[in-house]
Scaffold this active site. Structure first.
Site, short mmCIF file in Angstrom:
data_model
loop_
_atom_site.label_atom_id
_atom_site.label_comp_id
_atom_site.label_asym_id
_atom_site.label_seq_id
_atom_site.Cartn_x
_atom_site.Cartn_y
_atom_site.Cartn_z
N GLY A 192 0.84 -1.49 -0.26
CA GLY A 192 -0.49 -0.04 0.27
C GLY A 192 1.22 1.43 0.26
O GLY A 192 1.99 1.14 -0.09
N GLY A 239 0.42 6.12 0.50
CA GLY A 239 -0.14 7.08 0.48
C GLY A 239 0.51 8.74 0.43
O GLY A 239 1.24 8.43 -0.47
N SER A 240 -0.20 9.50 0.98
CA SER A 240 0.14 10.50 0.76
C SER A 240 1.58 10.51 0.86
O SER A 240 2.83 11.38 0.93
CB SER A 240 -0.34 11.82 1.83
OG SER A 240 -1.57 11.98 0.74
N PHE A 241 2.17 10.19 2.21
CA PHE A 241 3.44 10.71 3.05
C PHE A 241 3.90 9.21 3.52
O PHE A 241 5.44 8.96 4.18
CB PHE A 241 2.73 10.99 4.60
CG PHE A 241 2.70 12.37 4.87
CD1 PHE A 241 2.85 13.51 3.61
CD2 PHE A 241 1.55 12.43 5.38
CE1 PHE A 241 2.64 14.39 4.21
CE2 PHE A 241 0.35 14.10 4.69
CZ PHE A 241 1.22 14.78 4.54
N LYS A 288 5.42 0.35 7.84
CA LYS A 288 5.08 2.20 7.01
C LYS A 288 6.54 2.55 7.13
O LYS A 288 6.90 3.70 8.20
CB LYS A 288 3.77 2.99 8.12
CG LYS A 288 3.69 4.21 7.38
CD LYS A 288 1.70 4.54 8.22
CE LYS A 288 2.05 6.45 7.48
NZ LYS A 288 -0.03 6.02 8.72
N ASP A 343 -9.20 11.10 9.18
CA ASP A 343 -9.50 10.57 8.04
C ASP A 343 -9.91 8.87 7.74
O ASP A 343 -9.32 8.26 7.10
CB ASP A 343 -8.14 10.31 7.24
CG ASP A 343 -7.68 10.55 5.66
OD1 ASP A 343 -8.84 10.73 5.22
OD2 ASP A 343 -6.96 9.86 5.13
#
Length: 996
Positions: A690, A692-694, A712, A818
């Site tokens: 996966g 995401g933005s950051f 992450k 979010d």
């Protein structure tokens, strides 16, 4: 100047390209082959006439295509078969389809098409099949339908059609199959339908049809299937109807107002497989059915059959010849007499047997144990006596066994340990005696155990408390059980209802009972329990009713109980409690609080009429004053020491190089970059799960523990990534909840290139994100994922519990900011965990003002889920999270994204749902959630939903709507949401278990 004339082949080619342009989403990439590199006759889903190279078939069934049906399809003038079933198409059915003069089959069912059925479809004079099932079509069935002279199959079920069944239907002379189920049709079935001499199947269930069946229907020997359940038909059935219906295989008439006797001619329905007349007013005796050798299902429940005589159950002997019988329900009638021994000779395939709610007496035949394929046996609410036969030990497939409210005696028996598949056991309100057999611990799937009101003795076996599967309820009320409540009661962490009241239990209430975190109802009254009320009960946040009355409890009432926001009933009467009664929470409500019979209690609200808590003399007052002064001095001293430490710390820090690391991060154990690099094969893209933005998320292994984890990795080149890392650490380091993704450790280091590296390590969730389950088009077509209705409800409750914890139970309230399907992960057991706290805001109150810690500014959630007030600059709030939760609820139930391209002209997911309730709740429910249910009619799974479950669905949708209203102040808070969801879950389980 002459115009260029397009070739026929080119016309078809252009028409197909126009159709492709009308498709906005193609999750399986089916239309990738539709390009100029190969001839259109070789495109996926296309079949051409070999001689003319003209398109004759367009079949794209079941590919989840989104978009509208292009009117250019009408240019495929040789098209005979058009199939777009089971997609996500919206808009109206193009009128232009009426130009397809060669069309024979039109399948566009199970989409989201709207508007009326185009009347000019009748220009398709060769049409044989018209399949419009499962859309949002409105208006009446066009009378022009009568001009279809070649139509063999018409299905307009599961829409929003009104009016009646037009008499012109009788002109469609070739019609074999007719279905109008689940609409809003009214009136009678027209007599003209009997003109259809070839008609074989008639499905009109779940409408508002009235009147009687046209008598001419009984003379239509071509009929094989009739489904007319859930309407308002009245009158009685013709006694001789089955003499002229020799080919009838299916007759479903349940949920109407039919009366009179069951036609004795049913013995001639020799090939009938399903006969359902439940929920009517039929009376008299059940006729002989010995010739029904193909009978699969017989449902006679909820009528007035039988007259409480010994001859009532004689018909069961005739069913012995029905070797294919799998479902038999005669519950809730007036049947009396004994169960015959021949009941054990019923079909060896019988899986469900409903006998409850009658006047049956005598003993349970030992031969009943011969029905070894039974998964469900309901015998509740009769007058059956004697013992439970040991032959019940043969029920290795039994899942639900209900024998409650009878006159059974003897012991439960060790045979119960053989029923390893059992999830519900009910023997309450009998005269059973002896001990609870310890081998009940073999029933590792047991969710519901009801032993209420018997004569059971001895200690409660520890094996009962080790059944972690118990989630619904455990009821041991009104027996003669003795001994103490063991500490193992804390193993029942997911139990909702626990009652051990009116027994002979002694000893203390174990503190481990506070570990039963899902408990809502706890009843321990009428025992001989002693000691104090454990303060750990304050940890049971969902507790709604607590009864500890009529025991020997002493000591004070724990103050923490006043913080239980859901507690509405608390009875501690007739104990030996002492001290001051709290005044907050449930203690504010005199109607929900009972404290009588405790002579040493004082204080509380005035309505309790308790004496005030007096101060014993001036010495006590001076003592209190001394203690107060001592405390104040100690606090001041501590503050001075803390100030000195802070001055030293900041003095030292000033000389250091600035760092983005927050001190709170240091409280997490760290792993090295090398360990993470090795555990992910150098952060290989094959391990990427996966992004995401950051950040990017990798599947990896921690070398030290040989444990699969999710890693992450922060993209520190992105502005705000450092703060995202810090805030997520701060948010997660001190919170712990079963529905939050737990952080295991972190890494703050440099990589092999000397660049700054930061990562968070979480438990790996095997089943991925909720996004992948709600919208399986993101997966391969060979591996589709679907969520059942039960799973969706559990996931909603899991997410709500997580938000409730973040908002109301953390030391610092946390706003997630979010919430969306991609940020909800599912573990091996499909338990939902909220993740991604990179946008989180922590709320803390300092000197009366609220401050916020946040990872970013200007970023306030994801489009579609972020509340409208964020778009105009409002601060983030708990109300904003509630809005996101409401939208997510609606998405889980409908399977539709809030950003779906079908929403136009101000339409959105919220008003789409609001405009569909309550009448069309089944039509907006994601159809895949019903795939695991047993259909009542062979084509419609959704008809198996009981009214209770349908009401639960309406309530669920209404919660989603109440959470997502535009005004933040009008939204529910998560305390109210979790309370309502808990009620719905109880009703849902009850409706699902009791539904037949």
């Amino acid at each position: 100047m002459m115009k260029a004339i397009a070739s026929p082949n080119n016309i078809d080619h252009l028409a197909l390209l126009k159709f492709k342009e009308s498709i906005s989403s193609d999750p399986y990439g089916i239309l990738f082959s539709w390009n100029t590199s190969i001839h259109f006759c070789n495109w996926h889903g296309i079949t051409c006439n070999s001689a003319l190279q003209r398109v004759t078939t367009l079949n794209l069934e079941g590919y989840k295509l989104k978009g509208f049906i292009s009117p250019h399809i009408a240019n495929l003038s040789y098209l005979t078969n058009f199939n777009l079933d089971n997609n996500n198409l919206y808009g109206k059915i193009p009128q232009e389809l009426g130009r397809l003069s060669r069309l024979k089959q039109l399948y566009i069912g199970n989409n989201s098409l709207e508007g009326e059925i185009p009347t000019n479809l009748t220009a398709c004079t060769h049409l044989e099949v018209l399949y419009l099932l499962g859309n949002n079509l409105i208006g009446k069935i066009p009378v022009q339908i009568g001009s279809f002279q070649k139509l063999r199959s018409l299905n307009v079920g599961k829409n929003k059609l009104t009016g009646g069944i037009p008499a012109f239907m009788g002109n469609v002379s070739s019609l074999i199959y007719l279905s109008v189920i689940m609409n809003n049709l009214e009136g009678d079935i027209p007599q003209q339908i009997c003109n259809l001499k070839s008609l074989a199947s008639v499905f009109v269930s779940v409408n508002n049809l009235t009147g009687t069946f046209p008598s001419c229907l009984y003379n239509m020997s071509s009929l094989t299937k009739i489904s007319a359940s859930a309407n308002q038909f009245n009158d009685s059935l013709s006694p001789n109807m089955f003499h002229t219906l020799p080919n009838l295989q299916l007759l479903l008439l349940g949920g109407n107002r039919l009366s009179g006797p069951i036609p004795p001619s049913i013995i001639n329905a020799s090939i009938i497989s399903s006969f359902d007349i439940g929920g009517n007013y039929f009376s008299g005796q059940v006729p002989n059915m010995s010739k029904l050798q193909y009978l699969y299902r017989l449902s006679l429940q909820k009528n007035n059959l039988g007259d409480n005589s010994i001859k009532d159950l004689e018909f069961l002997k005739s069913l012995v010849n029905c070797s294919k019988l799998q479902i038999l329900s005669i519950s809730y009638n007036n049947f009396g007499g004994y169960l015959p021994n021949s009941i054990g000779n019923l079909s060896s395939k019988l899986s469900q047997l409903y006998l409850g709610g009658n006047q049956i007496s005598g003993e349970i035949p030992v031969t009943l144990g011969n029905l070894v394929d039974l998964t469900l046996l309901m015998m509740e609410d009769n007058f059956i006596g004697g013992i439970i036969p040991t032959t019940f030990g043969k029920f290795h497939k039994m899942q639900k066994l209900e024998l409650g409210t009878n006159m059974l005696s003897g012991e439960i028996g060790a045979f119960i340990g053989n029923l390893s598949q059992l999830f519900m056991l009910g023997v309450g309100q009998n005269m059973l005696e002896g001990n609870i057999p310890p081998n009940i611990g073999n029933c590792q799937k047991l969710q519901q155990l009801d032993l209420f009101q018997n004569n059971l003795t001895g200690a409660i076996p520890l094996e009962v408390f080790n059944l972690s599967s118990l989630t619904n309820f455990l009821d041991l009320t009104q027996n003669s059980l003795s001994g103490s409540i063991p500490a193992e009661v804390g193993n029942l962490k997911n139990l909702n209802f626990l009652s051990m009241s009116d027994n002979h239990l002694t000893g203390h209430i174990p503190g481990t009972i506070g570990e039963c975190i899902m408990l809502e109802n706890l009843y321990l009254e009428g025992n001989s329990l002693q000691g104090i009320i454990p303060s750990s009960l304050a940890s049971v946040k969902n507790l709604r009713a607590l009864d500890l009355s009529r025991n020997h409890l002493s000591g004070p009432i724990p103050n923490g109980l006043q913080n239980l926001s859901y507690l509405q009933y608390f009875n501690i009467s007739f104990n030996m409690l002492e001290g001051e009664v709290p005044t907050e929470g449930v203690f504010q409500n005199a109607s929900g609080l009972v404290v009588t019979g405790n002579s040493m209690l004082c204080g509380g609200i005035s309505k309790l009429h308790l004496p005030p808590c007096t101060i014993r003399g001036k010495k006590l007052a001076k003592h209190h004053k001394f203690i107060l002064v001592t405390v104040i001095v100690s606090v001041i001293a501590c503050l001075l020491i803390l100030s000195i430490i802070l001055i030293i710390y900041w003095t030292r820090k000033r000389g250091k190089k600035p760092s983005f690391d927050s001190p709170t991060i240091d409280q997490l154990a760290k792993v090295s970059y090398q360990s993470l690099h090795n555990g992910t094969d150098g952060f290989s893209t094959t391990n990427l799960i996966g992004s995401g933005s950051f950040s990017s998320v990798y599947k990896g292994t921690l070398e030290s523990e040989d444990k699969v984890v999710a890693i992450k990795v922060l993209n520190l080149q992105r502005k705000g990534a450092h703060k995202s890392f810090i805030v997520e650490c701060n948010a997660l380091k001190n919170i712990k909840h079963r529905n939050l993704v737990p952080i295991l450790t972190c890494c703050s280091s440099t990589d092999y290139k000397g660049q700054e590296f930061k990562a968070l390590i979480f438990e790996y969730m095997k089943n991925g994100s909720l996004e992948q389950w709600l919208h399986p088009g993101t997966l391969s077509a060979e591996n589709p994922r679907t969520l059942s209705l039960d799973q969706r409800l559990n996931i909603i409750i899991d997410i709500a519990s997580a938000l409730h914890y973040l908002h109301h139970e953390c030391e610092q309230s946390i706003i997630h900011c979010d919430l969306k399907p991609g940020n909800v992960l599912l573990d091996d057991d499909m338990v939902a965990h909220v993740s991604d706290f990179g946008m989180t805001r922590l709320l803390s109150t300092i000197n009366g003002t609220t401050s916020k810690q946040t990872s970013t500014t200007g970023i306030k959630g994801t489009v579609g889920y972020a509340p409208p007030e964020y778009g105009v600059g409002s601060e983030v709030s708990m109300n904003g999270d509630v809005y996101s939760f409401g939208i997510l609820m609606l998405e889980i139930l409908t399977g539709i994204r809030p950003t779906d391209e079908s929403f136009e002209d101000g339409q959105n997911l919220r008003n789409f749902v609001e405009n569909s309730l309550p009448d069309n709740v089944l039509q907006i429910l994601d159809a895949s959630s019903l795939k695991q249910r047993q259909p009542i009619v062979e084509e419609e799974n959704s008809l198996n939903l009981t009214p209770t479950v349908e009401n639960c669905l309406v309530s669920l949708f209404n919660i989603g709507l109440a959470c997502s209203v535009e005004s933040p102040k009008e939204r529910l808070n998560m305390e109210n949401v979790t309370r309502e969801l808990s009620k719905i879950k109880g009703a849902f389980l009850s409706g699902k278990i009791n539904g037949k």
